[in-house]
Design a protein around this motif. Structure first.
Motif, PDB file in Angstrom:
ATOM      1  N   THR A  29       0.822  -1.211   0.000  1.00 48.54           N
ATOM      2  CA  THR A  29       0.000   0.000   0.000  1.00 48.54           C
ATOM      3  C   THR A  29       0.857   1.262   0.000  1.00 48.54           C
ATOM      4  OG1 THR A  29      -1.819  -1.117   1.122  1.00 48.54           O
ATOM      5  CG2 THR A  29      -1.809   1.273   1.191  1.00 48.54           C
ATOM      6  N   MET A  30       1.928   1.270   0.798  1.00 44.93           N
ATOM      7  CA  MET A  30       2.764   2.470   0.843  1.00 44.93           C
ATOM      8  C   MET A  30       3.358   2.761  -0.531  1.00 44.93           C
ATOM      9  SD  MET A  30       3.835   4.865   2.979  1.00 44.93           S
ATOM     10  CE  MET A  30       3.603   6.033   1.634  1.00 44.93           C
ATOM     11  N   GLN A  31       3.818   1.737  -1.224  1.00 44.31           N
ATOM     12  CA  GLN A  31       4.369   1.909  -2.561  1.00 44.31           C
ATOM     13  C   GLN A  31       3.291   2.374  -3.536  1.00 44.31           C
ATOM     14  OE1 GLN A  31       6.395  -1.538  -4.104  1.00 44.31           O
ATOM     15  NE2 GLN A  31       6.418  -0.756  -6.202  1.00 44.31           N
ATOM     16  N   GLY A  32       2.083   1.802  -3.411  1.00 42.79           N
ATOM     17  CA  GLY A  32       0.998   2.205  -4.293  1.00 42.79           C
ATOM     18  C   GLY A  32       0.615   3.656  -4.107  1.00 42.79           C
ATOM     19  N   ILE A  33       0.644   4.137  -2.877  1.00 44.87           N
ATOM     20  CA  ILE A  33       0.366   5.556  -2.613  1.00 44.87           C
ATOM     21  C   ILE A  33       1.481   6.424  -3.177  1.00 44.87           C
ATOM     22  CG2 ILE A  33       0.116   7.272  -0.781  1.00 44.87           C
ATOM     23  CD1 ILE A  33      -1.185   5.001   0.901  1.00 44.87           C
ATOM     24  N   ARG A  34       2.702   6.018  -2.939  1.00 45.84           N
ATOM     25  CA  ARG A  34       3.846   6.779  -3.457  1.00 45.84           C
ATOM     26  C   ARG A  34       3.786   6.917  -4.977  1.00 45.84           C
ATOM     27  NH1 ARG A  34       9.009   3.371  -3.474  1.00 45.84           N
ATOM     28  NH2 ARG A  34       7.958   2.698  -5.408  1.00 45.84           N
ATOM     29  N   ASP A  35       3.396   5.834  -5.655  1.00 47.21           N
ATOM     30  CA  ASP A  35       3.379   5.825  -7.113  1.00 47.21           C
ATOM     31  C   ASP A  35       2.105   6.405  -7.711  1.00 47.21           C
ATOM     32  OD1 ASP A  35       5.840   4.626  -6.927  1.00 47.21           O
ATOM     33  OD2 ASP A  35       5.104   2.596  -7.320  1.00 47.21           O
ATOM     34  N   GLY A  36       1.144   6.798  -6.859  1.00 50.12           N
ATOM     35  CA  GLY A  36      -0.069   7.415  -7.365  1.00 50.12           C
ATOM     36  C   GLY A  36      -1.138   6.449  -7.816  1.00 50.12           C
TER      37      GLY A  36
ATOM     38  N   GLY B 173       4.269  -2.086  10.101  1.00 54.24           N
ATOM     39  CA  GLY B 173       4.883  -3.385  10.307  1.00 54.24           C
ATOM     40  C   GLY B 173       5.119  -4.160   9.025  1.00 54.24           C
ATOM     41  N   TYR B 174       4.407  -3.816   7.945  1.00 57.92           N
ATOM     42  CA  TYR B 174       4.614  -4.488   6.670  1.00 57.92           C
ATOM     43  C   TYR B 174       5.869  -3.999   5.957  1.00 57.92           C
ATOM     44  CZ  TYR B 174      -0.066  -6.541   6.926  1.00 57.92           C
ATOM     45  OH  TYR B 174      -1.177  -7.262   7.305  1.00 57.92           O
ATOM     46  N   THR B 175       6.370  -2.830   6.342  1.00 60.70           N
ATOM     47  CA  THR B 175       7.560  -2.269   5.694  1.00 60.70           C
ATOM     48  C   THR B 175       8.559  -1.821   6.761  1.00 60.70           C
ATOM     49  OG1 THR B 175       6.379  -0.142   5.543  1.00 60.70           O
ATOM     50  CG2 THR B 175       6.379  -1.552   3.578  1.00 60.70           C
ATOM     51  N   PRO B 176       9.082  -2.745   7.553  1.00 61.94           N
ATOM     52  CA  PRO B 176       9.938  -2.363   8.680  1.00 61.94           C
ATOM     53  C   PRO B 176      11.224  -1.676   8.275  1.00 61.94           C
ATOM     54  CG  PRO B 176       9.971  -4.743   8.318  1.00 61.94           C
ATOM     55  CD  PRO B 176       8.882  -4.198   7.459  1.00 61.94           C
TER      56      PRO B 176
END
Length: 375
Positions: A74-81, A91-94
């Motif tokens: 999710t964090m990557q998906g938000i970053r990439d738009g 906790g998924y991206t420690p």
């Protein structure tokens, strides 16, 4: 006309057009099921609030159950738009979010989920180190949640330290496992979906869990025999992380509307958890489960463990999470947790409007919509 709308939709998905992002539909990613508290009471109802508060200039299309972006991405998906906003569990991206995970380690010592949620929210909205960490990952922090306080849910009564010795207890690792070992128990790593059958078959004796799992989803009350109301921390995460370009493209009134509606949505989530815990405990008692208070020695052992855990956490974090001394972050969270406990004294925790009023007055109302997240 159809071509124009198609182009606007593509721009919103890719984060290419700031005008489209501020005036059209945003993609909101929630990897939880639609009926989950952090989806139903946060994203579903919040989407309605946002459309109303912005007079329709900003709308949210909520994608549930990880249908747009799976939880770990999710964090990557938000970053990439791919999504303009989403729920993120650090906790998924420690490795990408070590400081947020230091705080998530710390909340094993929390005994008030409202105070933990709002302390984490204030820390994320105001602490430069956490803000910088979110920015490095391409996000703007909007607010946090905390699960209900974890208890023992067991096949036999636990009252004292002696009752725990030798028991196989499902934990989520980390401090939970160390705590079980300190009691003489055996921590077991079992997926949450396998806990029911593990309790039923006897391959585990207990699980550390928030009590809403008794009657919602996992329905542990169908097999468990006892609940010990020892407060063994919470789990925290971010209800809202925004794509940086999307947030910056909003007008100041739109950002103000999001800040105001997040205060209410955050209150709704914690109230729903609180009401859910009460219902689960009452229902479990009616079903014949023993609802137990811990004996003095068990309470004292937890207090001792927590003191040692907090004292060692800076050193442990530097060694395992590869961060600079996080003592200031740890101290800031603990002070904010104490602050929010005091602010919530006398507030009806079953009334989301009453809780939201406190959040707006003491936190969200103080955030400058004209400047927040724009640096």
């Amino acid at each position: 006309m159809k071509l124009r709308h198609a182009m606007i939709g593509l721009a919103a998905l890719a984060g290419l057009s700031s005008a489209a992002l501020s005036q059209q539909t945003w993609q909101a990613s929630n990897w939880l099921a639609p009926a989950h508290i952090l989806n139903e009471f946060v994203y579903q109802r919040w989407a309605e609030d946002v459309a109303k508060a912005t007079n329709g200039s900003l709308r949210l299309q909520v994608h549930s159950s990880g249908s747009l972006v799976p939880a770990p991405s999710t964090m990557q998906g938000i970053r990439d738009g791919v999504a303009q906003v989403g729920i993120v569990y650090p906790g998924y991206t420690p490795s990408e979010q070590p400081l947020n995970n230091v705080v998530n380690d710390l909340v094993f010592t929390s005994d008030d989920d409202f105070a933990a949620a709002f302390a984490f929210t204030e820390l994320g909205l105001t602490h430069p180190k956490l803000q910088a960490e979110w920015r490095r990952n391409g996000g703007i922090f909007g607010g946090g949640y905390a699960t209900p306080v974890y208890n023992f849910i067991c096949m036999k009564p636990i009252r004292s330290v002696a009752d725990v010795r030798g028991l196989k207890i499902r934990t989520a690792g980390g401090a939970q496992s160390n705590w079980v070992r300190a009691l003489g128990g055996v921590p077991v790593s079992v997926p949450i979906g396998d806990v029911y059958s593990g309790l039923e078959r006897g391959s585990i004796d207990c699980t550390l869990s928030d009590p809403t799992n008794l009657d919602k989803g996992n329905k542990f009350w169908e097999v468990a025999k006892a609940v010990t109301r020892l407060p063994m921390g919470v789990v925290i995460g971010a209800n809202w992380i925004y794509n940086r370009d999307a947030w910056k493209a909003l007008t100041t009134p739109q950002r103000r509307a999001l800040l105001d509606t997040m205060a209410l949505a955050s209150a709704r989530a914690q109230v729903a958890y609180h009401v859910g815990v009460n219902a689960a405990i009452d229902g479990s008692r009616q079903r014949g489960l023993a609802i137990l208070a811990p004996a003095d020695d068990l309470t004292a052992k937890l207090a001792e463990f927590n003191r040692d855990f907090i004292a060692q956490l800076p050193k442990t974090s530097m060694e395992t999470r590869r961060v600079q001394d996080p003592s200031d972050l740890i101290q800031a969270f603990r002070e904010l947790e104490t602050k929010w406990k005091k602010l919530l004294e006398g507030v009806d925790r079953t009334n989301p409007d009453a809780v939201a009023a406190v959040l707006r007055e003491h936190l969200y109302g103080k955030v400058d919509a004209a400047t927040y997240g724009l640096n």
